[in-house]
Design a protein around this motif. Structure first.
Motif, PDB file in Angstrom:
ATOM      1  N   ILE A   4       0.870  -1.184   0.000  1.00  0.00           N
ATOM      2  CA  ILE A   4       0.000   0.000   0.000  1.00  0.00           C
ATOM      3  C   ILE A   4       0.906   1.234   0.000  1.00  0.00           C
ATOM      4  O   ILE A   4       1.736   1.401   0.905  1.00  0.00           O
ATOM      5  N   VAL A   5       0.764   2.055  -1.022  1.00  0.00           N
ATOM      6  CA  VAL A   5       1.568   3.281  -1.118  1.00  0.00           C
ATOM      7  C   VAL A   5       0.669   4.423  -0.673  1.00  0.00           C
ATOM      8  O   VAL A   5      -0.200   4.876  -1.421  1.00  0.00           O
ATOM      9  N   SER A   6       0.828   4.861   0.577  1.00  0.00           N
ATOM     10  CA  SER A   6      -0.083   5.895   1.095  1.00  0.00           C
ATOM     11  C   SER A   6       0.634   7.227   1.308  1.00  0.00           C
ATOM     12  O   SER A   6       1.834   7.264   1.602  1.00  0.00           O
ATOM     13  N   PHE A   7      -0.149   8.295   1.152  1.00  0.00           N
ATOM     14  CA  PHE A   7       0.367   9.665   1.311  1.00  0.00           C
ATOM     15  C   PHE A   7      -0.573  10.460   2.206  1.00  0.00           C
ATOM     16  O   PHE A   7      -1.797  10.341   2.077  1.00  0.00           O
ATOM     17  N   ASP A   8      -0.009  11.266   3.085  1.00  0.00           N
ATOM     18  CA  ASP A   8      -0.826  12.216   3.854  1.00  0.00           C
ATOM     19  C   ASP A   8      -0.813  13.530   3.073  1.00  0.00           C
ATOM     20  O   ASP A   8       0.235  14.177   2.937  1.00  0.00           O
ATOM     21  N   TYR A   9      -1.989  13.889   2.582  1.00  0.00           N
ATOM     22  CA  TYR A   9      -2.145  15.030   1.667  1.00  0.00           C
ATOM     23  C   TYR A   9      -2.432  16.260   2.515  1.00  0.00           C
ATOM     24  O   TYR A   9      -3.566  16.480   2.940  1.00  0.00           O
ATOM     25  N   GLU A  10      -1.385  17.063   2.779  1.00  0.00           N
ATOM     26  CA  GLU A  10      -1.535  18.164   3.738  1.00  0.00           C
ATOM     27  C   GLU A  10      -0.462  19.229   3.532  1.00  0.00           C
ATOM     28  O   GLU A  10       0.574  18.967   2.916  1.00  0.00           O
ATOM     29  N   LEU A  11      -0.721  20.430   4.093  1.00  0.00           N
ATOM     30  CA  LEU A  11       0.293  21.492   4.114  1.00  0.00           C
ATOM     31  C   LEU A  11       1.237  21.236   5.284  1.00  0.00           C
ATOM     32  O   LEU A  11       1.089  20.262   6.021  1.00  0.00           O
ATOM     33  N   PHE A  12       2.175  22.126   5.508  1.00  0.00           N
ATOM     34  CA  PHE A  12       3.027  22.079   6.700  1.00  0.00           C
ATOM     35  C   PHE A  12       2.264  22.705   7.873  1.00  0.00           C
ATOM     36  O   PHE A  12       1.227  23.351   7.667  1.00  0.00           O
ATOM     37  N   PHE A  13       2.777  22.536   9.073  1.00  0.00           N
ATOM     38  CA  PHE A  13       2.119  23.096  10.262  1.00  0.00           C
ATOM     39  C   PHE A  13       3.000  24.150  10.898  1.00  0.00           C
ATOM     40  O   PHE A  13       4.182  23.920  11.071  1.00  0.00           O
ATOM     41  N   GLY A  14       2.386  25.271  11.241  1.00  0.00           N
ATOM     42  CA  GLY A  14       3.155  26.315  11.922  1.00  0.00           C
ATOM     43  C   GLY A  14       3.079  27.624  11.167  1.00  0.00           C
ATOM     44  O   GLY A  14       2.134  27.876  10.411  1.00  0.00           O
ATOM     45  N   ASP A  15       4.103  28.455  11.327  1.00  0.00           N
ATOM     46  CA  ASP A  15       4.063  29.814  10.775  1.00  0.00           C
ATOM     47  C   ASP A  15       4.199  29.846   9.256  1.00  0.00           C
ATOM     48  O   ASP A  15       3.789  30.805   8.619  1.00  0.00           O
ATOM     49  N   THR A  16       4.819  28.810   8.671  1.00  0.00           N
ATOM     50  CA  THR A  16       5.016  28.796   7.220  1.00  0.00           C
ATOM     51  C   THR A  16       4.419  27.519   6.633  1.00  0.00           C
ATOM     52  O   THR A  16       5.135  26.549   6.348  1.00  0.00           O
ATOM     53  N   PRO A  17       3.090  27.489   6.447  1.00  0.00           N
ATOM     54  CA  PRO A  17       2.440  26.256   5.988  1.00  0.00           C
ATOM     55  C   PRO A  17       2.707  25.912   4.527  1.00  0.00           C
ATOM     56  O   PRO A  17       2.517  24.771   4.109  1.00  0.00           O
ATOM     57  N   GLY A  18       3.169  26.913   3.735  1.00  0.00           N
ATOM     58  CA  GLY A  18       3.418  26.666   2.314  1.00  0.00           C
ATOM     59  C   GLY A  18       2.146  26.813   1.503  1.00  0.00           C
ATOM     60  O   GLY A  18       1.058  27.018   2.044  1.00  0.00           O
ATOM     61  N   THR A  19       2.291  26.701   0.172  1.00  0.00           N
ATOM     62  CA  THR A  19       1.138  26.880  -0.710  1.00  0.00           C
ATOM     63  C   THR A  19       0.610  25.521  -1.178  1.00  0.00           C
ATOM     64  O   THR A  19       1.360  24.543  -1.254  1.00  0.00           O
ATOM     65  N   ALA A  20      -0.675  25.510  -1.529  1.00  0.00           N
ATOM     66  CA  ALA A  20      -1.279  24.271  -2.034  1.00  0.00           C
ATOM     67  C   ALA A  20      -0.609  23.851  -3.340  1.00  0.00           C
ATOM     68  O   ALA A  20      -0.404  22.664  -3.590  1.00  0.00           O
ATOM     69  N   GLU A  21      -0.240  24.830  -4.157  1.00  0.00           N
ATOM     70  CA  GLU A  21       0.395  24.495  -5.447  1.00  0.00           C
ATOM     71  C   GLU A  21       1.647  23.657  -5.239  1.00  0.00           C
ATOM     72  O   GLU A  21       1.819  22.612  -5.870  1.00  0.00           O
ATOM     73  N   ARG A  22       2.531  24.149  -4.371  1.00  0.00           N
ATOM     74  CA  ARG A  22       3.829  23.485  -4.199  1.00  0.00           C
ATOM     75  C   ARG A  22       3.771  22.279  -3.252  1.00  0.00           C
ATOM     76  O   ARG A  22       4.496  21.302  -3.438  1.00  0.00           O
TER      77      ARG A  22
END
Ligand SMILES: [Zn+2]
Length: 332
Positions: A4-22
């Motif tokens: 099973i190849v699983s991924f947690d589809y999420e941003l980062f947590f904290g002050d710099t969560p990053g963009t959905a695009e990247r």
């Protein structure tokens, strides 16, 4: 063996969560291409609180609305291509606001357990509903706790039951993190790939209501973490993560433990840790394990991770190992 190849589809947590695009769109599009080439279904544990928050706030800001549409489009494409979309809960979205073009995250209540039983019920119901809207008819019956914060399980068990969740995939054997942020201890987990349980995921119960599909883990030598630190600094763009956010920093004591003692970590494609995948796979095949379950994150994948995944899927095909989702555990 089944993989099973699983991924947690999420941003980062904290002050710099990053963009959905990247953090999400770009790496997941690359994964979609690899999956299509190999005819392999992947499983995505979608941070459904993020969907819920965007759905609730989309009329406040066009940027939220556009991102929400983009993410939903990608999830719909994944569902249509036969990938598995399942529930990942990070309840800090309850306390997160959009200000000045960015998400202001308050992580004081990072664990679901930080909320009372009634609110836990409400959160799981709302987040699952938000995921079902995006998942376009996919059957959502499997849970992964945000930050592995699954215990004590009896506090969240009824909320999961009421929302049609009967499979968990959060436990990784020998895993432990005693920080107040996550606080889990999987050191007593059964040595199996899959087992039934009732209220304690570490205690098998033959007729238990829940099924645990354990994330696979491997022991990692300190020398590996020294190499990892070096590669991160000097490895070049091949080892640069897709995501443009910043991970929360770990307590110095945790880092010191990793650099001086053998520790356990999930089998993953994340960053340089992808280099351990081949060994882990061979070990699981040798031990005749029924399943190998990978846990990775689109946000921390690198070009190196994608190459490792591509080669890995070729190896699996050659060996007759099947890439599957969580459909094996679906109840009628
Ligand atoms: Zn997560």
């Amino acid at each position: 063996m089944k993989v099973i190849v699983s991924f947690d589809y999420e941003l980062f947590f904290g002050d710099t969560p990053g963009t959905a695009e990247r953090c999400l769109i770009e790496p997941t599009a690359a994964l979609r291409d690899i999956a299509a080439r190999h005819g392999a279904p992947f499983a995505y544990f979608v941070d459904a609180g993020y969907l819920w928050r965007m759905e609730a706030d989309r009329f406040r800001d066009t940027a939220i609305s556009e991102t929400y549409d983009m993410v939903r489009r990608q999830l719909a494409q994944l569902a249509a291509a036969g990938h598995d979309l399942q529930l990942h809960v990070h309840p800090h979205w309850e306390d997160t606001r959009y200000e000045g073009g960015n998400w202001r995250m308050n992580l004081a209540r990072f664990r679901l357990h930080a909320f009372g039983r009634e609110l836990i019920r409400d959160i799981v119901a709302r987040y699952k509903a938000a995921l079902c809207v995006a998942a376009q008819g996919s059957d959502v019956f499997c849970y992964r706790a945000g930050g592995w914060a699954l215990q004590p399980f009896d506090v969240i068990a009824s909320a999961l039951k009421e929302n049609g969740i009967y499979v968990d995939s959060s436990v990784y054997p020998h895993g432990v993190d005693t920080s107040s942020l996550r606080c889990y201890d999987f050191r007593g987990a059964p040595p199996d790939s899959v087992w039934r349980f009732e209220e304690d995921p570490l205690r098998k119960a033959v007729d238990g209501y829940f099924t645990e599909v354990a994330i696979s883990s491997i022991d990692v030598k300190p020398s590996y973490y020294w190499r990892l630190a070096w590669t991160k600094k000097f490895g070049g763009s091949r080892y640069q993560a897709f995501g443009d956010g910043v991970s929360r920093s770990f307590p110095a004591a945790d880092i010191w433990t990793k650099l001086t003692r053998r520790t356990h970590y999930c089998v993953t494609l994340d960053g340089y840790k992808a280099s351990l995948l081949h060994d882990a796979y061979r070990r699981y095949v040798r031990r005749r394990r029924e399943y190998l379950v990978l846990l990775s994150h689109p946000k921390t994948l690198t070009r190196h991770s994608l190459k490792v995944l591509d080669d890995f899927l070729t190896t699996c095909r050659g060996d007759g190992s099947d890439i599957v989702g969580y459909a094996d555990f679906k109840r009628s």
